[in-house]
Design a protein around this motif. Structure first.
Motif, PDB file in Angstrom:
ATOM      1  N   ARG A   1       0.898  -1.235   0.110  1.00  0.00           N
ATOM      2  CA  ARG A   1       0.007  -0.137  -0.027  1.00  0.00           C
ATOM      3  C   ARG A   1       0.890   1.402  -0.110  1.00  0.00           C
ATOM      4  NH1 ARG A   1      -4.777  -1.958   4.109  1.00  0.00           N
ATOM      5  NH2 ARG A   1      -5.602  -3.719   2.455  1.00  0.00           N
ATOM      6  N   GLU A   2       2.164   1.291   0.612  1.00  0.00           N
ATOM      7  CA  GLU A   2       2.870   2.436   0.539  1.00  0.00           C
ATOM      8  C   GLU A   2       3.821   2.512  -0.489  1.00  0.00           C
ATOM      9  OE1 GLU A   2       3.962   4.123   4.322  1.00  0.00           O
ATOM     10  OE2 GLU A   2       2.585   2.921   5.504  1.00  0.00           O
ATOM     11  N   ILE A   3       4.595   1.222  -0.722  1.00  0.00           N
ATOM     12  CA  ILE A   3       5.664   1.323  -1.925  1.00  0.00           C
ATOM     13  C   ILE A   3       4.872   1.067  -3.065  1.00  0.00           C
ATOM     14  CG2 ILE A   3       7.681   0.085  -2.466  1.00  0.00           C
ATOM     15  CD1 ILE A   3       8.004   1.761  -0.025  1.00  0.00           C
ATOM     16  N   GLY A   4       3.600   0.338  -3.087  1.00  0.00           N
ATOM     17  CA  GLY A   4       2.995   0.046  -4.334  1.00  0.00           C
ATOM     18  C   GLY A   4       3.478  -1.156  -5.107  1.00  0.00           C
ATOM     19  N   LEU A   5       3.972  -2.088  -4.543  1.00  0.00           N
ATOM     20  CA  LEU A   5       4.651  -3.144  -4.981  1.00  0.00           C
ATOM     21  C   LEU A   5       3.356  -4.132  -5.078  1.00  0.00           C
ATOM     22  CD1 LEU A   5       7.875  -4.397  -3.161  1.00  0.00           C
ATOM     23  CD2 LEU A   5       7.627  -3.282  -5.278  1.00  0.00           C
ATOM     24  N   GLY A   6       3.404  -4.933  -6.414  1.00  0.00           N
ATOM     25  CA  GLY A   6       2.721  -6.073  -6.643  1.00  0.00           C
ATOM     26  C   GLY A   6       2.801  -7.351  -6.013  1.00  0.00           C
ATOM     27  N   SER A   7       2.316  -8.293  -6.323  1.00  0.00           N
ATOM     28  CA  SER A   7       2.517  -9.594  -5.763  1.00  0.00           C
ATOM     29  C   SER A   7       3.785 -10.016  -6.359  1.00  0.00           C
ATOM     30  CB  SER A   7       1.497 -10.405  -6.061  1.00  0.00           C
ATOM     31  OG  SER A   7       1.141 -10.662  -7.410  1.00  0.00           O
ATOM     32  N   PHE A   8       4.211  -9.812  -7.444  1.00  0.00           N
ATOM     33  CA  PHE A   8       5.445 -10.299  -7.898  1.00  0.00           C
ATOM     34  C   PHE A   8       6.766  -9.567  -7.361  1.00  0.00           C
ATOM     35  CE2 PHE A   8       9.355  -9.981 -10.733  1.00  0.00           C
ATOM     36  CZ  PHE A   8       9.500 -11.456 -11.024  1.00  0.00           C
ATOM     37  N   GLY A   9       6.630  -8.413  -7.090  1.00  0.00           N
ATOM     38  CA  GLY A   9       7.608  -7.347  -6.200  1.00  0.00           C
ATOM     39  C   GLY A   9       7.662  -7.822  -4.792  1.00  0.00           C
ATOM     40  N   ILE A  10       6.605  -8.191  -4.147  1.00  0.00           N
ATOM     41  CA  ILE A  10       6.644  -8.696  -2.693  1.00  0.00           C
ATOM     42  C   ILE A  10       7.163  -9.888  -2.666  1.00  0.00           C
ATOM     43  CG2 ILE A  10       5.159  -9.202  -0.977  1.00  0.00           C
ATOM     44  CD1 ILE A  10       3.269  -7.256  -1.776  1.00  0.00           C
ATOM     45  N   GLY A  11       6.812 -10.918  -3.758  1.00  0.00           N
ATOM     46  CA  GLY A  11       7.543 -12.087  -3.666  1.00  0.00           C
ATOM     47  C   GLY A  11       8.897 -12.262  -3.993  1.00  0.00           C
ATOM     48  N   LEU A  12       9.422 -11.125  -4.781  1.00  0.00           N
ATOM     49  CA  LEU A  12      10.937 -10.830  -5.005  1.00  0.00           C
ATOM     50  C   LEU A  12      11.644 -10.436  -3.746  1.00  0.00           C
ATOM     51  CD1 LEU A  12      12.994 -10.807  -7.185  1.00  0.00           C
ATOM     52  CD2 LEU A  12      12.786  -8.454  -7.594  1.00  0.00           C
TER      53      LEU A  12
ATOM     54  N   LEU B   1      10.618 -11.051  -0.604  1.00  0.00           N
ATOM     55  CA  LEU B   1      10.616 -12.281   0.456  1.00  0.00           C
ATOM     56  C   LEU B   1      11.521 -13.416  -0.060  1.00  0.00           C
ATOM     57  CD1 LEU B   1       7.056 -12.337   1.286  1.00  0.00           C
ATOM     58  CD2 LEU B   1       8.603 -11.362   2.424  1.00  0.00           C
ATOM     59  N   SER B   2      11.678 -13.568  -1.563  1.00  0.00           N
ATOM     60  CA  SER B   2      12.857 -14.315  -1.928  1.00  0.00           C
ATOM     61  C   SER B   2      14.516 -14.005  -1.372  1.00  0.00           C
ATOM     62  CB  SER B   2      12.582 -14.474  -3.660  1.00  0.00           C
ATOM     63  OG  SER B   2      11.430 -15.218  -3.775  1.00  0.00           O
ATOM     64  N   GLY B   3      14.540 -12.418  -1.490  1.00  0.00           N
ATOM     65  CA  GLY B   3      15.680 -12.120  -1.127  1.00  0.00           C
ATOM     66  C   GLY B   3      16.020 -12.496   0.395  1.00  0.00           C
ATOM     67  N   MET B   4      14.957 -12.511   1.162  1.00  0.00           N
ATOM     68  CA  MET B   4      15.088 -12.970   2.653  1.00  0.00           C
ATOM     69  C   MET B   4      15.431 -14.350   2.772  1.00  0.00           C
ATOM     70  SD  MET B   4      11.896 -11.103   4.540  1.00  0.00           S
ATOM     71  CE  MET B   4      12.578 -11.648   6.047  1.00  0.00           C
ATOM     72  N   GLY B   5      14.949 -15.232   1.760  1.00  0.00           N
ATOM     73  CA  GLY B   5      15.426 -16.520   1.414  1.00  0.00           C
ATOM     74  C   GLY B   5      16.654 -16.783   1.373  1.00  0.00           C
ATOM     75  N   CYS B   6      17.245 -15.811   0.280  1.00  0.00           N
ATOM     76  CA  CYS B   6      18.447 -15.849   0.009  1.00  0.00           C
ATOM     77  C   CYS B   6      19.577 -15.860   1.159  1.00  0.00           C
ATOM     78  CB  CYS B   6      18.930 -14.985  -1.030  1.00  0.00           C
ATOM     79  SG  CYS B   6      18.174 -15.338  -2.728  1.00  0.00           S
ATOM     80  N   GLY B   7      19.126 -14.750   1.950  1.00  0.00           N
ATOM     81  CA  GLY B   7      19.807 -14.574   3.082  1.00  0.00           C
ATOM     82  C   GLY B   7      19.855 -15.803   4.150  1.00  0.00           C
ATOM     83  N   ALA B   8      18.667 -16.404   4.236  1.00  0.00           N
ATOM     84  CA  ALA B   8      18.570 -17.711   5.129  1.00  0.00           C
ATOM     85  C   ALA B   8      19.359 -18.703   4.655  1.00  0.00           C
ATOM     86  CB  ALA B   8      17.050 -17.979   5.125  1.00  0.00           C
ATOM     87  N   LEU B   9      19.486 -18.757   3.111  1.00  0.00           N
ATOM     88  CA  LEU B   9      20.115 -19.870   2.656  1.00  0.00           C
ATOM     89  C   LEU B   9      21.762 -19.951   2.904  1.00  0.00           C
ATOM     90  CD1 LEU B   9      20.669 -22.526   0.825  1.00  0.00           C
ATOM     91  CD2 LEU B   9      20.830 -21.109  -1.117  1.00  0.00           C
ATOM     92  N   VAL B  10      22.176 -18.804   2.860  1.00  0.00           N
ATOM     93  CA  VAL B  10      23.615 -18.378   3.379  1.00  0.00           C
ATOM     94  C   VAL B  10      23.926 -18.534   4.532  1.00  0.00           C
ATOM     95  CG1 VAL B  10      25.296 -16.442   3.626  1.00  0.00           C
ATOM     96  CG2 VAL B  10      24.036 -16.752   1.577  1.00  0.00           C
ATOM     97  N   GLY B  11      22.892 -18.307   5.393  1.00  0.00           N
ATOM     98  CA  GLY B  11      22.943 -18.552   7.027  1.00  0.00           C
ATOM     99  C   GLY B  11      23.271 -20.014   7.338  1.00  0.00           C
ATOM    100  N   ALA B  12      22.302 -20.720   6.620  1.00  0.00           N
ATOM    101  CA  ALA B  12      22.361 -22.308   6.639  1.00  0.00           C
ATOM    102  C   ALA B  12      23.560 -22.923   6.240  1.00  0.00           C
ATOM    103  CB  ALA B  12      20.999 -22.931   6.104  1.00  0.00           C
ATOM    104  N   LEU B  13      24.193 -22.412   5.134  1.00  0.00           N
ATOM    105  CA  LEU B  13      25.632 -22.961   4.703  1.00  0.00           C
ATOM    106  C   LEU B  13      26.674 -22.606   5.478  1.00  0.00           C
ATOM    107  CD1 LEU B  13      25.079 -22.294   0.977  1.00  0.00           C
ATOM    108  CD2 LEU B  13      24.711 -24.287   1.834  1.00  0.00           C
TER     109      LEU B  13
END
Length: 410
Positions: free
Chosen positions: A250-261, A263-275
């Motif tokens: 609502r404030e940045i105006g990201l659609g579902s694809f941008g929001i998914g992107l 959150l996927s970035g957060m997943g990248c950080g989690a993957l590095v953390g696991a490794l």
């Protein structure tokens, strides 16, 4: 158990694959449920916060008895049953949408039942791992399972974002249902079955068994520090997350694809953390890494509150990736600490007690996030959440974990 690589073990590979599919479904539903509320049902900030509360209140409702119940059963069977039950519960949501029956209260009910089942699944999952891999392999086992969870944290939102835009958020939940059903089927193929420790009059001992788990956890200063730190972190994180999707949509105006992107970035950080989790714990020490991780990786998440449409929001997402990295490193160290200390007969109760205390404030976090978002706005709530997450380092810093490099069973 020998120190052979765990991925050579057939049963561990099946658990690894089941984790991948179950977590993929979980990551999709993590994005899809709030987006059902925000985009399909036009929920306001408080309703989104209440949805988060309904998702997590199961810990308060069944958190303590879940451990005693799970200790009476085979953990593998609990995992299979709860996976299949969660799949069925999630399936009702797209069916209700297609029948034009979906309401915010239906969504709340699905979130509540799914959350209660998840409590049982998580307690059984954490308690089963020491039996399957042996205590000497816990750091490796937790790291590998965290790695696959992190991969799904990347792929889940990355897959869910376009799916929400293409078929809508309610229909996307169907993918979560399929993932959890397949996870249960794969777990069914695990051959290793632990023995159930029976005792006379077992059915009448529920209260005493719960107290035994509580006493074990509360008497250990390191476990107390972990639980209090987790309680502060989780409450603050849920406040932050409850308003993050609202802020981005609502404030940045990201659609579902941008929001998914994002959150996927957060997943990248989690993957590095696991490794790197095992190496970092060995380098810094298993105790110090537990309090250093939030102290270092939480403050940058405040940058998201001042982001604007365009490149700055993706720069701010780097801070979220760092948060995920630190979170996984911390959780791997904490889980191994907890699993090493707990005797076999108490694994379920220790896991459930730690979860009850650590996660007990999460429902309140959803309500606080929704309330603060309604009064002060989503951006201010993100800053408040950042401060709380950073302060979560204090209890573990003040405990013996501050300098404890390795964990020994008592």
């Amino acid at each position: 158990m020998t120190r052979t690589p765990l991925l050579r073990d057939t049963d561990f590979r099946r658990l690894f694959a089941a984790t991948a599919l179950g977590q993929l479904g979980d990551r999709i539903v993590f994005l899809a449920l709030p987006l059902v509320a925000i985009t399909a049902l036009r929920a306001d900030e408080f309703q989104v916060g209440l949805l988060t509360t309904m998702t997590t209140v199961g810990t308060l409702l069944v958190g303590l008895p879940a451990g005693a119940w799970v200790d009476r059963m085979r953990k593998r069977s609990v995992m299979i049953g709860t996976d299949l039950a969660r799949a069925l519960v999630l399936l009702t949501l797209p069916l209700a949408w297609w029948a034009d029956l979906l309401t915010i209260w239906w969504l709340y009910t699905v979130a509540l039942v799914h959350g209660v089942l998840t409590v049982f699944f998580d307690v059984a999952y954490v308690s089963y791992l020491p039996h399957l891999v042996g205590r000497g392999n816990l750091l490796e086992g937790n790291s590998r399972l965290s790695a696959i969870r992190s991969v799904t944290s990347i792929g889940g939102p990355g897959l869910a974002g376009p799916m929400v835009g293409w078929i809508g958020a309610p229909a996307t939940v169907l993918a979560s249902s399929v993932g959890m059903a397949l996870s249960g089927v794969l777990a069914f193929g695990i051959r290793e079955r632990e023995q159930i420790q029976q005792s006379p009059g077992r059915r009448s001992q529920l209260g005493r068994e719960i107290k035994e788990g509580l006493r074990f956890v509360l008497r250990h200063s390191g476990l107390r520090g972990i639980m209090l730190g987790d309680a502060i972190f989780n409450l603050s994180l849920v406040m932050y997350q409850a308003m993050l999707l609202v802020f981005l949509e609502r404030e940045i105006g990201l659609g579902s694809f941008g929001i998914g992107l994002v959150l996927s970035g957060m997943g990248c950080g989690a993957l590095v953390g696991a490794l790197v989790a095992t190496k970092v714990a060995g380098w810094i020490g298993q105790g110090p890494v537990i309090w250093l991780a939030p102290l270092v990786t939480c403050p940058p998440t405040a940058v998201m509150a001042v982001a604007r449409p365009g490149w700055s929001v993706y720069m701010a997402a780097v801070g979220l990736a760092g948060l995920s990295l630190g979170g996984v490193v911390r959780v791997v160290a904490q889980s191994s600490f907890q699993q090493t200390l707990a005797p076999d007969r108490l694994l379920g109760r220790v896991s459930a007690t730690a979860r009850f205390v650590s996660w007990g404030g999460i429902p309140l976090g959803g309500l606080l996030g929704g309330t603060l978002g309604s009064v002060y706005g989503a951006a201010a709530t993100l800053v408040i959440g950042t401060v709380g997450m950073t302060l979560s380092a204090v209890p573990t810093f003040l405990s013996p974990l501050r300098a404890m490099r390795t964990v020994l069973r008592q």
